[in-house]
Design an enzyme around this catalytic site. Structure first.
Site, PDB file in Angstrom:
ATOM      1  N   ASP A  35       0.827  -1.204   0.000  1.00 11.93           N
ATOM      2  CA  ASP A  35       0.000   0.000   0.000  1.00 11.93           C
ATOM      3  C   ASP A  35       0.868   1.264   0.000  1.00 11.93           C
ATOM      4  O   ASP A  35       1.850   1.345   0.748  1.00 11.93           O
ATOM      5  CB  ASP A  35      -0.860  -0.033   1.281  1.00 11.93           C
ATOM      6  CG  ASP A  35      -1.988   0.981   1.264  1.00 11.93           C
ATOM      7  OD1 ASP A  35      -2.794   0.953   0.329  1.00 11.93           O
ATOM      8  OD2 ASP A  35      -2.051   1.805   2.198  1.00 11.93           O
TER       9      ASP A  35
ATOM     10  N   GLU B 198       1.804  -0.324  -4.818  1.00 15.23           N
ATOM     11  CA  GLU B 198       0.903   0.743  -5.253  1.00 15.23           C
ATOM     12  C   GLU B 198       1.742   2.018  -5.390  1.00 15.23           C
ATOM     13  O   GLU B 198       2.215   2.557  -4.395  1.00 15.23           O
ATOM     14  CB  GLU B 198      -0.214   0.972  -4.233  1.00 15.23           C
ATOM     15  CG  GLU B 198      -1.209   2.023  -4.708  1.00 15.23           C
ATOM     16  CD  GLU B 198      -2.087   2.603  -3.602  1.00 15.23           C
ATOM     17  OE1 GLU B 198      -3.178   3.076  -3.922  1.00 15.23           O
ATOM     18  OE2 GLU B 198      -1.679   2.607  -2.422  1.00 15.23           O
TER      19      GLU B 198
HETATM   20  C1  GLC Z   1      -4.315   2.960  -0.700  1.00 15.09           C
HETATM   21  C2  GLC Z   1      -5.488   2.019  -0.691  1.00 15.09           C
HETATM   22  C3  GLC Z   1      -6.710   2.772  -0.243  1.00 15.09           C
HETATM   23  C4  GLC Z   1      -6.455   3.278   1.153  1.00 15.09           C
HETATM   24  C5  GLC Z   1      -5.187   4.118   1.198  1.00 15.09           C
HETATM   25  C6  GLC Z   1      -4.749   4.366   2.601  1.00 15.09           C
HETATM   26  O1  GLC Z   1      -4.462   3.965  -1.631  1.00 15.09           O
HETATM   27  O2  GLC Z   1      -5.646   1.438  -1.956  1.00 15.09           O
HETATM   28  O3  GLC Z   1      -7.861   1.984  -0.270  1.00 15.09           O
HETATM   29  O4  GLC Z   1      -7.531   4.046   1.567  1.00 15.09           O
HETATM   30  O5  GLC Z   1      -4.109   3.470   0.572  1.00 15.09           O
HETATM   31  O6  GLC Z   1      -4.235   3.193   3.163  1.00 15.09           O
END
Ligand code: GLC
Length: 516
Positions: A208, A262
């Protein structure tokens, strides 16, 4: 398969709250997922046929951000089950040849995590430095950094802790304080979390907000305007790559594990840096399809630039959506969504499918009194639609989010034996990809194509497929030179059509043809 599993497999993201409830509390759980594994891969053409799943967080959490606010990285939230349920899920997935990625959330914890509770308890607590604390500046927050969530006025990334008179940093909700990645103990603690899950047998991680983590030590203000070459001091610092290299070394201590990060960097020229020298994360997510209008030249440009920029050791990936984004069928419409699926599953690069996309689920309008997410993401997180029974077979209780109004028609059971359904199309596409070296791992080359068409060639060991995607509403012809046969079209009545010289495309049709 010949290459590493994560290059050659098709991935599927499960949002555990919404996949399958097993105990009637209206919220999906791990036992529910295990029960539905046959949908994903039962070894027969009846199932979707994927090779790996990524589970969004199921750890202990106060659920302010539905699991992305973790209060214990090493336990399952009782809502989702137990560690035994997880072990059982892992075993059952592996038995079906399905690898499992868990979601690692290292940028922040929940404010209920014991680390933060200790950190907050006093300025002299040994864990104080595990988070980012700073004195007020001019009676307000330490700098101008903004959080991702919240209304524009209330978006400071800092929250005052009145007891100690300092502010703490949080790039998301105030209930999600950011860890201090300059602190070596934090790095070690997250290493331990990774080992905990790797030792349990998981195949890797989806990480994440992997591009954030490290923030400017001096807490300098960001430039007011996001002008080019004025980097922000709280995202994408150079030092984040050091952490990714550390994680890669850790993963490499184990057999065959991987991580996908991500990284919401817009520019592909920046995104490519996250592969490092084949010594960082195995892949950063490429979210660029999500940002394009439905235009052939835009998608072609993304693919061509990505292909051009990737060094030989780097493997591409693509996705159409996830738990933070509108669904493909809502974005593109049902016919174009089939074209998009065909593209996703025939490009060179690992495809990531979000649950429900395989049956063409759409964003569900949420009545105001049922809105639960802080950032408007409920519509794309509604319960999976399994059959035409109550609550689409998702739960016997009251579902945590409303079930789509069209779930009686749009569901797995209704689509299973319908050769024209989205589910049949996805199954055929995945089977085609998994059965073809050219589509799985072969080379990519764009083909000349008329306006509103994106076409390309995939090739390996003399096996050649042409893919032609008509984004427009006029019929088009794509020259392929010799003779060929349509293997699969978004219009099933065109399957097996013979092609001589050119593929004929109807409006909004996509087709894969095997070249002689
Ligand atoms: C990422 C996740 C999202 C979450 C954020 C904070 O972007 O995909 O769903 O709210 O991180 O952890």
């Amino acid at each position: 398969m010949s290459g590493p599993w994560w290059r050659e497999g098709v991935f599927y993201q499960i949002y555990p709250r919404s996949f399958q409830d097993s105990n009637g509390d209206g919220i999906g759980d791990l036992l529910g997922i295990t029960r539905r594994l046959d949908h994903l891969n039962d070894g027969s053409p009846r199932s979707l046929g994927i090779q790996a799943i990524w589970l969004s967080p199921f750890y202990r959490s106060p659920m302010k951000d539905f699991g992305y606010d973790v209060s214990d990285y090493r336990d399952v939230d009782p809502i989702f089950g137990t560690l035994d349920d997880f072990d059982h899920l892992l075993e059952e997935a592996h038995r079906r040849g399905v690898r499992v990625l868990v979601d690692l959330v290292p940028n922040h914890t929940s404010d209920q995590h014991p680390w933060f509770i200790a950190s907050r308890s006093s300025r002299s607590d040994p864990k104080r430095d595990w988070y980012v604390w700073a004195d007020p500046r001019n009676g307000g927050p330490p700098n101008n950094w903004r959080a991702v969530f919240g209304s524009a006025e209330k978006r400071s990334a800092w929250t005052l802790d009145p007891a100690s008179g300092q502010y703490y940093l949080h790039h998301f909700l105030p209930e999600q304080p950011d860890l201090n990645w300059w602190n070596e103990d934090v790095r070690r603690a997250i290493d331990d979390v990774m080992r905990f899950w790797l030792d349990r047998g998981v195949d890797g991680f989806r990480i994440d907000v992997a591009h954030s983590l490290v923030k400017d030590k001096l807490l300098r203000n960001n430039p007011r305007l996001f002008a080019k070459r004025r980097p922000r001091h709280n995202w994408e610092l150079e030092e984040v790559h050091e952490i990714h290299r550390r994680w890669r070394r850790l993963l490499d201590e184990y057999d065959d594990r991987m991580a996908v990060g991500e990284v919401s960097t817009r520019k592909l020229s920046d995104l490519v840096r996250y592969y490092g020298n084949d010594d960082e994360l195995h892949m950063p997510f490429n979210f660029n399809f999500l940002r394009q209008p439905w235009k052939a030249e835009r998608f072609r440009a993304v693919v061509e630039e990505w292909e051009r920029r990737l060094p030989a050791h780097a493997w591409p990936d693509y996705t159409l959506t996830n738990h933070d984004r509108s669904r493909a069928t809502s974005r593109y419409g049902p016919r174009n969504a089939r074209v998009a699926a065909l593209m996703l599953l025939t490009l060179r690069g690992t495809p990531f499918i979000y649950y429900g996309e395989e049956i063409g689920m759409t964003d569900v309008p949420i009545p105001p009194e049922r809105i639960v997410d802080v950032d408007g993401r409920d519509p794309e997180r509604t319960p999976m639609q399994w059959d035409a029974t109550a609550n689409a077979g998702f739960t016997t209780g009251r579902p945590w989010l409303p079930v789509a109004a069209d779930a009686e028609q749009v569901n797995v059971a209704a689509q299973r034996d319908d050769p024209r359904s989205m589910f049949s199309f996805y199954r055929q596409l995945i089977a085609l990809r998994q059965g073809s070296r050219a589509l799985r791992s072969g080379s990519y080359r764009s083909l000349p194509a008329p306006r509103e068409v994106f076409a390309y060639l995939r090739e390996a060991n003399g096996e050649r497929y042409a893919v032609a995607l008509n984004f427009g509403d006029a019929p088009r012809l794509v020259q392929v030179g010799g003779s060929a046969q349509v293997t699969l079209s978004t219009d099933p009545s065109h399957d097996a059509r013979a092609v001589s010289g050119a593929i004929h495309l109807d409006p909004a049709e996509g087709a894969v043809a095997r070249l002689a």
